[in-house]
Design a protein around this motif. Structure first.
Motif, PDB file in Angstrom:
ATOM      1  N   PHE A  32       0.867  -1.186   0.000  1.00 14.99           N
ATOM      2  CA  PHE A  32       0.000   0.000   0.000  1.00 14.99           C
ATOM      3  C   PHE A  32       0.893   1.221   0.000  1.00 14.99           C
ATOM      4  CE2 PHE A  32      -1.883   3.494   2.395  1.00 14.99           C
ATOM      5  CZ  PHE A  32      -3.050   3.716   1.680  1.00 14.99           C
ATOM      6  N   ASP A  33       0.581   2.179  -0.847  1.00 14.54           N
ATOM      7  CA  ASP A  33       1.328   3.432  -0.902  1.00 14.54           C
ATOM      8  C   ASP A  33       0.334   4.577  -0.810  1.00 14.54           C
ATOM      9  OD1 ASP A  33       2.906   5.634  -1.423  1.00 14.54           O
ATOM     10  OD2 ASP A  33       3.951   4.711  -3.111  1.00 14.54           O
ATOM     11  N   GLY A  34       0.309   5.235   0.339  1.00 13.54           N
ATOM     12  CA  GLY A  34      -0.622   6.331   0.563  1.00 13.54           C
ATOM     13  C   GLY A  34       0.011   7.703   0.449  1.00 13.54           C
ATOM     14  N   GLY A  35       1.152   7.796  -0.210  1.00  9.76           N
ATOM     15  CA  GLY A  35       1.813   9.092  -0.362  1.00  9.76           C
ATOM     16  C   GLY A  35       2.840   9.337   0.724  1.00  9.76           C
ATOM     17  N   ARG A  36       2.385   9.652   1.946  1.00  7.77           N
ATOM     18  CA  ARG A  36       3.334   9.898   3.038  1.00  7.77           C
ATOM     19  C   ARG A  36       3.594   8.662   3.890  1.00  7.77           C
ATOM     20  NH1 ARG A  36       1.085  10.578   8.059  1.00  7.77           N
ATOM     21  NH2 ARG A  36       3.021  11.388   8.917  1.00  7.77           N
ATOM     22  N   ILE A  37       2.882   7.545   3.583  1.00  4.85           N
ATOM     23  CA  ILE A  37       3.125   6.278   4.265  1.00  4.85           C
ATOM     24  C   ILE A  37       2.986   5.133   3.266  1.00  4.85           C
ATOM     25  CG2 ILE A  37       0.727   5.964   5.016  1.00  4.85           C
ATOM     26  CD1 ILE A  37       1.908   4.758   7.660  1.00  4.85           C
ATOM     27  N   ALA A  38       3.860   4.145   3.387  1.00  7.65           N
ATOM     28  CA  ALA A  38       3.796   2.955   2.537  1.00  7.65           C
ATOM     29  C   ALA A  38       4.054   1.736   3.410  1.00  7.65           C
ATOM     30  CB  ALA A  38       4.834   3.033   1.418  1.00  7.65           C
ATOM     31  N   PHE A  39       3.319   0.654   3.130  1.00  6.75           N
ATOM     32  CA  PHE A  39       3.462  -0.600   3.869  1.00  6.75           C
ATOM     33  C   PHE A  39       4.177  -1.616   2.999  1.00  6.75           C
ATOM     34  CE2 PHE A  39       0.080   1.582   5.968  1.00  6.75           C
ATOM     35  CZ  PHE A  39       0.171   1.211   7.304  1.00  6.75           C
ATOM     36  N   ILE A  40       5.223  -2.245   3.566  1.00  6.50           N
ATOM     37  CA  ILE A  40       6.010  -3.237   2.857  1.00  6.50           C
ATOM     38  C   ILE A  40       5.910  -4.543   3.626  1.00  6.50           C
ATOM     39  CG2 ILE A  40       8.335  -3.884   2.090  1.00  6.50           C
ATOM     40  CD1 ILE A  40       8.134  -0.357   2.528  1.00  6.50           C
ATOM     41  N   GLY A  41       5.539  -5.612   2.945  1.00  4.27           N
ATOM     42  CA  GLY A  41       5.420  -6.918   3.585  1.00  4.27           C
ATOM     43  C   GLY A  41       4.930  -7.956   2.607  1.00  4.27           C
ATOM     44  N   LYS A  42       4.547  -9.120   3.140  1.00  2.68           N
ATOM     45  CA  LYS A  42       4.020 -10.208   2.311  1.00  2.68           C
ATOM     46  C   LYS A  42       2.538 -10.018   2.065  1.00  2.68           C
ATOM     47  CE  LYS A  42       7.120 -13.686   4.216  1.00  2.68           C
ATOM     48  NZ  LYS A  42       7.146 -14.985   4.898  1.00  2.68           N
ATOM     49  N   SER A  43       1.803  -9.600   3.087  1.00  5.64           N
ATOM     50  CA  SER A  43       0.366  -9.381   2.979  1.00  5.64           C
ATOM     51  C   SER A  43      -0.057  -8.486   4.131  1.00  5.64           C
ATOM     52  CB  SER A  43      -0.375 -10.716   2.999  1.00  5.64           C
ATOM     53  OG  SER A  43      -1.099 -10.937   4.158  1.00  5.64           O
ATOM     54  N   MET A  44      -1.155  -7.763   3.934  1.00  9.19           N
ATOM     55  CA  MET A  44      -1.652  -6.887   5.000  1.00  9.19           C
ATOM     56  C   MET A  44      -2.188  -7.699   6.181  1.00  9.19           C
ATOM     57  SD  MET A  44      -0.906  -3.816   4.165  1.00  9.19           S
ATOM     58  CE  MET A  44      -1.915  -2.638   5.057  1.00  9.19           C
ATOM     59  N   ALA A  45      -2.322  -9.015   6.012  1.00  5.48           N
ATOM     60  CA  ALA A  45      -2.770  -9.885   7.100  1.00  5.48           C
ATOM     61  C   ALA A  45      -1.601 -10.359   7.961  1.00  5.48           C
ATOM     62  CB  ALA A  45      -3.526 -11.083   6.528  1.00  5.48           C
ATOM     63  N   GLU A  46      -0.374 -10.007   7.573  1.00  2.00           N
ATOM     64  CA  GLU A  46       0.827 -10.378   8.320  1.00  2.00           C
ATOM     65  C   GLU A  46       1.545  -9.103   8.752  1.00  2.00           C
ATOM     66  OE1 GLU A  46       3.332 -13.440   6.585  1.00  2.00           O
ATOM     67  OE2 GLU A  46       1.732 -13.896   5.167  1.00  2.00           O
ATOM     68  N   PRO A  47       2.434  -9.185   9.758  1.00  4.15           N
ATOM     69  CA  PRO A  47       3.169  -7.993  10.170  1.00  4.15           C
ATOM     70  C   PRO A  47       3.923  -7.350   9.006  1.00  4.15           C
ATOM     71  CG  PRO A  47       3.462  -9.750  11.761  1.00  4.15           C
ATOM     72  CD  PRO A  47       2.754 -10.353  10.574  1.00  4.15           C
ATOM     73  N   CYS A  48       3.911  -6.021   8.975  1.00  6.51           N
ATOM     74  CA  CYS A  48       4.548  -5.242   7.907  1.00  6.51           C
ATOM     75  C   CYS A  48       5.469  -4.186   8.502  1.00  6.51           C
ATOM     76  CB  CYS A  48       3.497  -4.494   7.082  1.00  6.51           C
ATOM     77  SG  CYS A  48       2.341  -5.518   6.207  1.00  6.51           S
ATOM     78  N   ILE A  49       6.307  -3.641   7.635  1.00  4.96           N
ATOM     79  CA  ILE A  49       7.088  -2.448   7.943  1.00  4.96           C
ATOM     80  C   ILE A  49       6.438  -1.306   7.178  1.00  4.96           C
ATOM     81  CG2 ILE A  49       9.290  -1.273   7.609  1.00  4.96           C
ATOM     82  CD1 ILE A  49      10.649  -3.992   7.905  1.00  4.96           C
ATOM     83  N   ALA A  50       6.154  -0.225   7.877  1.00  3.89           N
ATOM     84  CA  ALA A  50       5.634   0.969   7.222  1.00  3.89           C
ATOM     85  C   ALA A  50       6.719   2.033   7.268  1.00  3.89           C
ATOM     86  CB  ALA A  50       4.374   1.467   7.919  1.00  3.89           C
ATOM     87  N   VAL A  51       6.944   2.695   6.142  1.00  4.94           N
ATOM     88  CA  VAL A  51       7.851   3.842   6.104  1.00  4.94           C
ATOM     89  C   VAL A  51       6.970   5.072   5.940  1.00  4.94           C
ATOM     90  CG1 VAL A  51       9.894   2.615   5.296  1.00  4.94           C
ATOM     91  CG2 VAL A  51       8.275   3.482   3.625  1.00  4.94           C
ATOM     92  N   CYS A  52       7.330   6.121   6.659  1.00  5.58           N
ATOM     93  CA  CYS A  52       6.435   7.270   6.728  1.00  5.58           C
ATOM     94  C   CYS A  52       7.230   8.559   6.912  1.00  5.58           C
ATOM     95  CB  CYS A  52       5.493   7.070   7.919  1.00  5.58           C
ATOM     96  SG  CYS A  52       4.208   8.308   8.091  1.00  5.58           S
TER      97      CYS A  52
END
Length: 123
Positions: A32-52
Motif C-alpha cells: 500500500f502506498d498512501g503518499g506519506r506512508i507505505a506498507f512493505i510486507g508479504k500481505s496486509m494480514a501479516e506484520p509489515c514495515i511501514a515507512v512514513c
C-alpha cells in the motif's frame, strides 16, 4: 500480535526502494502506498514495515535511540544475504553478521535514515 511497525524517512521513494528490494527475497513488496506512508510486507494480514514521513514536517525523521526492527531471516545464510544486500543498498554497518550467543546469529545495519535493523536466526 504486531500488525506493523512504522519508521520515519526523509525520502519516501528511497525508503520504499530500499525496503522492498531488501526484503524481496522474503516475499515482501510495497502493499500500500498512501503518499506519506507505505506498507512493505508479504500481505496486509501479516506484520509489515511501514515507512512514513514525519507527521510534524518541521522536524526531521530520526532513528530512535534504543529502537530497532528485528527481521527473522529464517536461516544463517539469509542473515548474511540480507545484511550484505542492505549494505549494497546504502545501509551502514552496525555490527556484522555473526554468532552473538549460542542460539542467536545476527547482523545489524542502519538504513539510509539511520533506523537500526537486525537480521537474525534463533536456534
Amino acid at each position: 500480535m504486531i500488525g506493523y511497525i512504522t519508521i520515519g524517512t526523509s525520502d519516501m521513494e528511497k525508503a520504499k526502494t530500499f525496503y522492498s528490494t531488501l526484503l524481496e527475497s522474503l516475499g515482501a513488496k510495497v502493499l500500500f502506498d498512501g503518499g506519506r506512508i507505505a506498507f512493505i510486507g508479504k500481505s496486509m494480514a501479516e506484520p509489515c514495515i511501514a515507512v512514513c514521513t514525519p507527521y510534524d514536517e518541521t522536524k526531521p525523521a530520526v532513528g530512535g535511540n534504543g529502537n530497532m526492527v528485528a527481521i527473522d531471516a529464517g536461516s544463517r545464510e539469509n542473515v548474511d544475504t540480507l545484511y550484505n544486500k542492505a549494505i549494497e543498498l546504502g545501509a551502514t554497518d552496525d555490527g556484522p553478521a555473526g554468532e552473538r550467543m549460542p542460539t542467536f546469529y545476527g547482523g545489524y545495519v542502519r538504513d539510509t535514515d539511520g533506523n537500526k535493523i537486525c537480521f537474525y536466526k534463533m536456534g
